[in-house]
Design a protein around this motif. Sequence first.
Motif, PDB file in Angstrom:
ATOM      1  N   LEU A  28       0.830  -1.208   0.000  1.00 52.50           N
ATOM      2  CA  LEU A  28       0.000   0.000   0.000  1.00 52.50           C
ATOM      3  C   LEU A  28       0.863   1.256   0.000  1.00 52.50           C
ATOM      4  N   ILE A  29       1.940   1.242   0.779  1.00 55.98           N
ATOM      5  CA  ILE A  29       2.856   2.388   0.806  1.00 55.98           C
ATOM      6  C   ILE A  29       3.474   2.601  -0.564  1.00 55.98           C
ATOM      7  N   MET A  30       3.912   1.512  -1.208  1.00 57.71           N
ATOM      8  CA  MET A  30       4.512   1.622  -2.531  1.00 57.71           C
ATOM      9  C   MET A  30       3.523   2.203  -3.533  1.00 57.71           C
ATOM     10  N   VAL A  31       2.288   1.713  -3.502  1.00 56.26           N
ATOM     11  CA  VAL A  31       1.268   2.200  -4.432  1.00 56.26           C
ATOM     12  C   VAL A  31       0.963   3.670  -4.174  1.00 56.26           C
ATOM     13  N   ALA A  32       0.810   4.044  -2.899  1.00 56.67           N
ATOM     14  CA  ALA A  32       0.433   5.416  -2.553  1.00 56.67           C
ATOM     15  C   ALA A  32       1.463   6.428  -3.030  1.00 56.67           C
ATOM     16  N   PHE A  33       2.757   6.089  -2.942  1.00 62.40           N
ATOM     17  CA  PHE A  33       3.789   7.050  -3.315  1.00 62.40           C
ATOM     18  C   PHE A  33       4.215   6.932  -4.775  1.00 62.40           C
ATOM     19  N   THR A  34       3.810   5.867  -5.469  1.00 65.50           N
ATOM     20  CA  THR A  34       4.228   5.674  -6.851  1.00 65.50           C
ATOM     21  C   THR A  34       3.172   6.118  -7.851  1.00 65.50           C
ATOM     22  N   TRP A  35       1.886   5.879  -7.549  1.00 63.25           N
ATOM     23  CA  TRP A  35       0.868   6.131  -8.569  1.00 63.25           C
ATOM     24  C   TRP A  35       0.770   7.582  -9.000  1.00 63.25           C
ATOM     25  N   PRO A  36       1.017   8.602  -8.140  1.00 61.99           N
ATOM     26  CA  PRO A  36       0.958   9.973  -8.663  1.00 61.99           C
ATOM     27  C   PRO A  36       2.000  10.225  -9.749  1.00 61.99           C
ATOM     28  N   ALA A  37       3.214   9.648  -9.581  1.00 68.70           N
ATOM     29  CA  ALA A  37       4.265   9.855 -10.575  1.00 68.70           C
ATOM     30  C   ALA A  37       3.989   9.061 -11.848  1.00 68.70           C
ATOM     31  N   VAL A  38       3.463   7.852 -11.698  1.00 71.81           N
ATOM     32  CA  VAL A  38       3.203   7.008 -12.867  1.00 71.81           C
ATOM     33  C   VAL A  38       2.128   7.621 -13.761  1.00 71.81           C
ATOM     34  N   TYR A  39       1.086   8.161 -13.141  1.00 71.07           N
ATOM     35  CA  TYR A  39      -0.038   8.694 -13.912  1.00 71.07           C
ATOM     36  C   TYR A  39      -0.015  10.215 -14.017  1.00 71.07           C
ATOM     37  N   ALA A  40       1.105  10.833 -13.679  1.00 70.99           N
ATOM     38  CA  ALA A  40       1.193  12.292 -13.738  1.00 70.99           C
ATOM     39  C   ALA A  40       1.218  12.771 -15.178  1.00 70.99           C
ATOM     40  N   GLU A  41       0.388  13.732 -15.494  1.00 70.45           N
ATOM     41  CA  GLU A  41       0.400  14.388 -16.787  1.00 70.45           C
ATOM     42  C   GLU A  41      -0.286  15.742 -16.640  1.00 70.45           C
ATOM     43  N   PRO A  42       0.193  16.734 -17.366  1.00 68.73           N
ATOM     44  CA  PRO A  42      -0.383  18.075 -17.204  1.00 68.73           C
ATOM     45  C   PRO A  42      -1.797  18.160 -17.748  1.00 68.73           C
ATOM     46  N   HIS A  43      -2.658  18.806 -17.001  1.00 68.20           N
ATOM     47  CA  HIS A  43      -4.020  19.067 -17.478  1.00 68.20           C
ATOM     48  C   HIS A  43      -4.508  20.368 -16.853  1.00 68.20           C
ATOM     49  N   GLY A  44      -4.799  21.321 -17.705  1.00 71.67           N
ATOM     50  CA  GLY A  44      -5.304  22.606 -17.229  1.00 71.67           C
ATOM     51  C   GLY A  44      -4.284  23.455 -16.524  1.00 71.67           C
TER      52      GLY A  44
END
Length: 336
Positions: A28-44
Amino acid sequence: MEQPEPGQPSRLSRCLVTGASLAAVATLIMVAFTWPAVYAEPHGVPVGLVAAEPESTTIVAALEQVRPHEFTVRRYPDRDAAVQAIRHREVYGAVVVDGGPELLVASGASTIASQLIGALTGVLNPAGQTTADRPPVTDVVPLSPHDERGAGLSAFFFPLLLGGLKGGIFIAIGIQGTARRLLTLVVLTVIAGTAVAVVGQYAFRILSGSFPLNAAASGLTVAAIAATVIGLRNLFGLHGVGVGTVLIMLVGSPISAATLPVEFLPRPWGTIGQFFPPGASVSLIRAISYFPDAPTLPQWFVLCGWTLAGCLLALLTRNRPSARTRSTTPPSTKIA
């Protein structure tokens, strides 16, 4: 839960459940800190534009074609108005045509957003022009010369978060009595806020701006996190410490925008993260150092709100058994 006799090994089932639970927490810790970077993309990403018609409409259309949905364009009458908007954190940068061409960025707000806007030279540099003809890129709010990549400022927030979390856990478990816990919290807030600001501003020189404001913001960040843990510990006993840790570390920290701008995080989590202590602290301390003209009342309000809520929760539950006992483990019986 049945406790094993002293000197007896734990049951096999307990070992299996404990191991599996700890593995789940690690995942859970790995997912919580990794998913923002993996799915990060500029919008608005908000960007300013200084251009008269019909060039203004042409540039907006070109941006939407080259970088669809990445930018939200806000128009300004002149370069000075665009600069003021950047300093007030209304936009991350601006495309200037009138009186230009020129690209304005603010690495103090985000190096990633600055690179994104700085790469828009093609919008102002039609095909066929040489590299020498490309418009200049002006950094309106540059980072400190002692932290030119912004790595120090980004790294500054995580120890601050851990300091508040660690302080709250130690106070909640090691100090008995709600009044004494809150007194210890005050001492922690004052000393930690001052010490952290001294190190960040004078030793490492990654903070700038008003020292009293930096000290107050750092101390209030620690207080908001620690008070939350203390209040939840009074309410739920030792389980409340775990609840507070999950709330701050696994929920608030990954979406705090400490390393990525809010507009780069998956929606709506970037916005939600600004209502947690880590996110409010990131925005507030960055504004104090680089954007003294920007409004900061929402961030102060969020940090004060969490601090007051934690203290009130601790006071309102001070008579609960969970607030008075040191442990949920029953005392061992004496052998006659």
